[in-house]
Design a protein around this motif. Structure first.
Motif, PDB file in Angstrom:
ATOM      1  N   CYS A 128       0.924  -1.265  -0.055  1.00  0.00           N
ATOM      2  CA  CYS A 128       0.028  -0.041   0.098  1.00  0.00           C
ATOM      3  C   CYS A 128       0.946   1.263  -0.115  1.00  0.00           C
ATOM      4  CB  CYS A 128      -1.069   0.110   1.179  1.00  0.00           C
ATOM      5  SG  CYS A 128      -0.052  -0.144   2.831  1.00  0.00           S
ATOM      6  N   ILE A 130       1.157   5.717   1.188  1.00  0.00           N
ATOM      7  CA  ILE A 130       0.396   6.940   1.778  1.00  0.00           C
ATOM      8  C   ILE A 130       0.948   8.130   1.478  1.00  0.00           C
ATOM      9  CG2 ILE A 130       0.176   7.837   4.210  1.00  0.00           C
ATOM     10  CD1 ILE A 130       0.415   5.138   5.445  1.00  0.00           C
ATOM     11  N   SER A 171       5.149  11.317  -0.038  1.00  0.00           N
ATOM     12  CA  SER A 171       4.621   9.891  -0.174  1.00  0.00           C
ATOM     13  C   SER A 171       5.299   8.989   0.042  1.00  0.00           C
ATOM     14  CB  SER A 171       4.177   9.628  -1.720  1.00  0.00           C
ATOM     15  OG  SER A 171       5.590   9.732  -2.515  1.00  0.00           O
ATOM     16  N   VAL A 201      -3.476   6.060  10.353  1.00  0.00           N
ATOM     17  CA  VAL A 201      -4.212   5.583   8.981  1.00  0.00           C
ATOM     18  C   VAL A 201      -4.136   4.160   8.939  1.00  0.00           C
ATOM     19  CG1 VAL A 201      -3.672   5.911   6.540  1.00  0.00           C
ATOM     20  CG2 VAL A 201      -3.140   7.989   7.975  1.00  0.00           C
ATOM     21  N   CYS A 203      -3.834   1.398   6.216  1.00  0.00           N
ATOM     22  CA  CYS A 203      -3.223   1.415   4.962  1.00  0.00           C
ATOM     23  C   CYS A 203      -3.642   0.188   4.119  1.00  0.00           C
ATOM     24  CB  CYS A 203      -1.810   1.602   5.039  1.00  0.00           C
ATOM     25  SG  CYS A 203      -0.809   1.877   3.380  1.00  0.00           S
ATOM     26  N   VAL A 207      -3.770   5.333  -0.094  1.00  0.00           N
ATOM     27  CA  VAL A 207      -4.309   6.112   0.677  1.00  0.00           C
ATOM     28  C   VAL A 207      -3.566   7.520   0.661  1.00  0.00           C
ATOM     29  CG1 VAL A 207      -4.749   6.750   3.062  1.00  0.00           C
ATOM     30  CG2 VAL A 207      -4.463   4.242   2.587  1.00  0.00           C
ATOM     31  N   ILE A 210      -3.570  12.296   2.901  1.00  0.00           N
ATOM     32  CA  ILE A 210      -3.446  12.729   4.483  1.00  0.00           C
ATOM     33  C   ILE A 210      -2.439  13.965   4.745  1.00  0.00           C
ATOM     34  CG2 ILE A 210      -2.243  11.677   6.620  1.00  0.00           C
ATOM     35  CD1 ILE A 210      -4.645   9.918   5.154  1.00  0.00           C
TER      36      ILE A 210
END
Length: 218
Positions: A128, A130, A171, A201, A203, A207, A210
């Motif tokens: 994943c 973020i 990121s 969060v 994940c 995602v 944020i």
């Protein structure tokens, strides 16, 4: 003539494509009485073979490359067994990737035919990401880092904090799914910081948004 040549090329391309798509990963039996554990990664093939698990009279490893319908590489006995030979093997892939036959060997390798007994499905490790940005406080972007803790255990740092980009974005990619704590860190004593101080969060997949806000002037 051109149509026939095109068809020949197309059939050849499809055949090669199928061969490259074959994955030899699995558990194999051989006519030398042994069991072989194969793992293919791309066009590289690795195996461990043994005569039996408890006290084998021989055990070997093989490192090879897969090209079309051939496997070629070097084998070495290891001291789990009673012999220490080595040499090369050239194998042909048959039966839709479920049979291997030796076309050439040196070093005295005993086996010459392998059949897959267990197919091991490919392992897919999900990941994943973020991402987000800083909202306001542009004069502090060049000294601000964003960090994460997790997954699930917030005492762990899976990667180093990243410096915020010139547009205020950040990121983290290729993370294990789970719960993370995302926070900002200004590398200066300015007496104030982005809000909220950190965010929890979950994940899964991608995602985004944020974000962290610079507090408005009072």
């Amino acid at each position: 003539m051109k149509v026939r040549l095109t068809l020949v090329i197309l059939v050849f391309a499809l055949t090669c494509g199928n061969l490259y798509a074959l994955d030899l990963t699995g558990i194999w039996t051989c006519n030398d009485g042994g069991t072989y554990y194969l793992r293919q990664i791309g066009q590289q093939l690795y195996w461990y073979g043994e005569q039996n698990a408890a006290a084998p009279s021989w055990a070997n490893v093989f490192v090879a490359s897969v090209q079309n319908d051939e496997v070629s590489g070097k084998w070495h006995d290891i001291p789990k067994g009673e012999v220490l030979g080595s040499g090369t093997l050239l194998l042909n892939i048959r039966n839709n990737g479920n049979t291997l036959t030796a076309r050439h060997e040196n070093g005295g390798f005993g086996g010459s035919s392998w059949n897959r007994s267990v197919v091991v499905p490919p392992i897919h490790i999900s990941s994943c990401s973020i991402s987000g940005r800083l909202m306001g406080g542009e004069s502090y972007w060049n000294i601000t880092y964003v960090g994460i803790r997790g997954p699930d255990d917030f005492s762990k740092h899976p990667t180093d904090p990243v410096r915020v980009a010139s547009d205020g974005s950040y990121s983290f990619v290729s993370l294990k799914p789970g719960k993370y704590k995302v926070y900002t860190d200004i590398h200066a004593d300015v007496g104030v910081g982005f809000k909220p101080g950190d965010q929890n969060v979950t994940c899964k997949g991608q995602v985004a948004d944020i974000n962290f806000q610079w507090p408005p002037p009072k």
